[in-house]
Motif scaffolding. Structure first.
Motif, PDB file in Angstrom:
ATOM      1  N   PRO A  10       0.822  -1.217   0.000  1.00 30.57           N
ATOM      2  CA  PRO A  10       0.000   0.000   0.000  1.00 30.57           C
ATOM      3  C   PRO A  10       0.848   1.256   0.000  1.00 30.57           C
ATOM      4  N   GLY A  11       0.552   2.151  -0.921  1.00 30.21           N
ATOM      5  CA  GLY A  11       1.263   3.415  -0.992  1.00 30.21           C
ATOM      6  C   GLY A  11       2.637   3.342  -1.618  1.00 30.21           C
ATOM      7  N   LYS A  12       3.012   2.179  -2.133  1.00 27.13           N
ATOM      8  CA  LYS A  12       4.340   2.021  -2.727  1.00 27.13           C
ATOM      9  C   LYS A  12       4.215   1.579  -4.181  1.00 27.13           C
TER      10      LYS A  12
ATOM     11  N   LYS B 206       8.209 -11.734   6.815  1.00 27.65           N
ATOM     12  CA  LYS B 206       8.272 -10.577   7.694  1.00 27.65           C
ATOM     13  C   LYS B 206       7.059  -9.684   7.426  1.00 27.65           C
ATOM     14  N   PRO B 207       6.667  -8.857   8.381  1.00 28.60           N
ATOM     15  CA  PRO B 207       5.543  -7.936   8.140  1.00 28.60           C
ATOM     16  C   PRO B 207       5.767  -7.046   6.920  1.00 28.60           C
ATOM     17  N   GLU B 208       7.005  -6.699   6.641  1.00 28.25           N
ATOM     18  CA  GLU B 208       7.283  -5.848   5.479  1.00 28.25           C
ATOM     19  C   GLU B 208       7.125  -6.589   4.152  1.00 28.25           C
ATOM     20  N   ASP B 209       6.886  -7.885   4.196  1.00 34.57           N
ATOM     21  CA  ASP B 209       6.576  -8.624   2.969  1.00 34.57           C
ATOM     22  C   ASP B 209       5.095  -8.503   2.585  1.00 34.57           C
ATOM     23  N   THR B 210       4.312  -7.875   3.448  1.00 32.02           N
ATOM     24  CA  THR B 210       2.888  -7.689   3.173  1.00 32.02           C
ATOM     25  C   THR B 210       2.690  -6.865   1.908  1.00 32.02           C
ATOM     26  N   ALA B 211       1.952  -7.421   0.962  1.00 33.50           N
ATOM     27  CA  ALA B 211       1.746  -6.762  -0.328  1.00 33.50           C
ATOM     28  C   ALA B 211       0.809  -7.621  -1.172  1.00 33.50           C
ATOM     29  N   VAL B 212       0.382  -7.048  -2.286  1.00 36.62           N
ATOM     30  CA  VAL B 212      -0.264  -7.850  -3.329  1.00 36.62           C
ATOM     31  C   VAL B 212       0.844  -8.343  -4.253  1.00 36.62           C
ATOM     32  N   TYR B 213       0.875  -9.641  -4.483  1.00 34.52           N
ATOM     33  CA  TYR B 213       1.907 -10.252  -5.310  1.00 34.52           C
ATOM     34  C   TYR B 213       1.329 -10.566  -6.688  1.00 34.52           C
ATOM     35  N   TYR B 214       2.071 -10.160  -7.718  1.00 36.29           N
ATOM     36  CA  TYR B 214       1.648 -10.345  -9.099  1.00 36.29           C
ATOM     37  C   TYR B 214       2.676 -11.204  -9.846  1.00 36.29           C
ATOM     38  N   CYS B 215       2.188 -12.134 -10.633  1.00 38.10           N
ATOM     39  CA  CYS B 215       3.115 -12.823 -11.523  1.00 38.10           C
ATOM     40  C   CYS B 215       3.058 -12.164 -12.902  1.00 38.10           C
TER      41      CYS B 215
END
Length: 126
Positions: free
Chosen positions: A44-46, A89-98
Motif C-alpha cells: 500500500p502506498g508504494k 516478515k511484516p514488510e513482505d505484506t503486499a499484493v503479489y503479481y506474476c
C-alpha cells in the motif's frame, strides 16, 4: 486467449512460510514459449517492485530484501511459476503479481507480449 492465474496468498504470522503459484490458463495449446517469468509485489502506498525472476533456462535473480528467504521456480510442462516464501516478515505484506513473457501461435504468426496475473494478497502479522 491466455491468462495468468495466481493462488496461494493469505494471512500468516511472521516467521512462517507461504508458496504462491501462477499458472497459465485459457488457450494454453497456443503457447509456443514462456520465457522470462517474474514475481512482483506492491505494498500500500508504494510502487510495484520486482521480487524474483527466472529465465527459461532456470537462471534466477532476487531483490535484496528477499534473498535467501524466497525461492522462485518454474514447471515448463505445467506452464507454472512458483514463489516459495520462507521466514516471512511484516514488510513482505503486499499484493503479489506474476508476470510472464509469452509467445503465442496465432493465425497471423507468433505473438509475443507480457502478461500479468490479477494479484494475490499476502499479509504477514507480527
Amino acid at each position: 486467449q491466455v491468462q495468468l492465474v495466481e493462488s496461494g496468498g493469505g494471512l500468516v504470522q511472521a516467521g512462517r512460510s507461504l508458496t504462491l503459484s501462477c499458472a497459465a490458463s485459457g488457450s494454453i495449446s497456443d503457447i509456443k514459449a514462456m520465457s522470462a517469468m517474474n514475481w512482483y509485489r506492491q505494498a500500500p502506498g508504494k510502487q510495484r517492485e520486482l521480487v524474483a525472476a527466472i529465465t527459461s533456462g532456470g537462471t534466477t535473480n532476487y531483490a535484496d530484501p528477499v534473498k535467501s528467504r524466497f525461492t522462485i521456480s518454474r514447471d515448463n510442462v505445467k506452464n507454472t511459476v512458483y514463489l516459495q516464501m520462507n521466514r516471512l516478515k511484516p514488510e513482505d505484506t503486499a499484493v503479489y503479481y506474476c508476470n510472464a513473457l509469452i509467445t503465442l501461435a496465432t493465425m497471423i504468426g507468433d505473438s509475443r507480449r507480457s502478461y500479468w496475473g490479477q494479484g494475490t494478497q499476502v499479509a504477514v502479522s507480527s
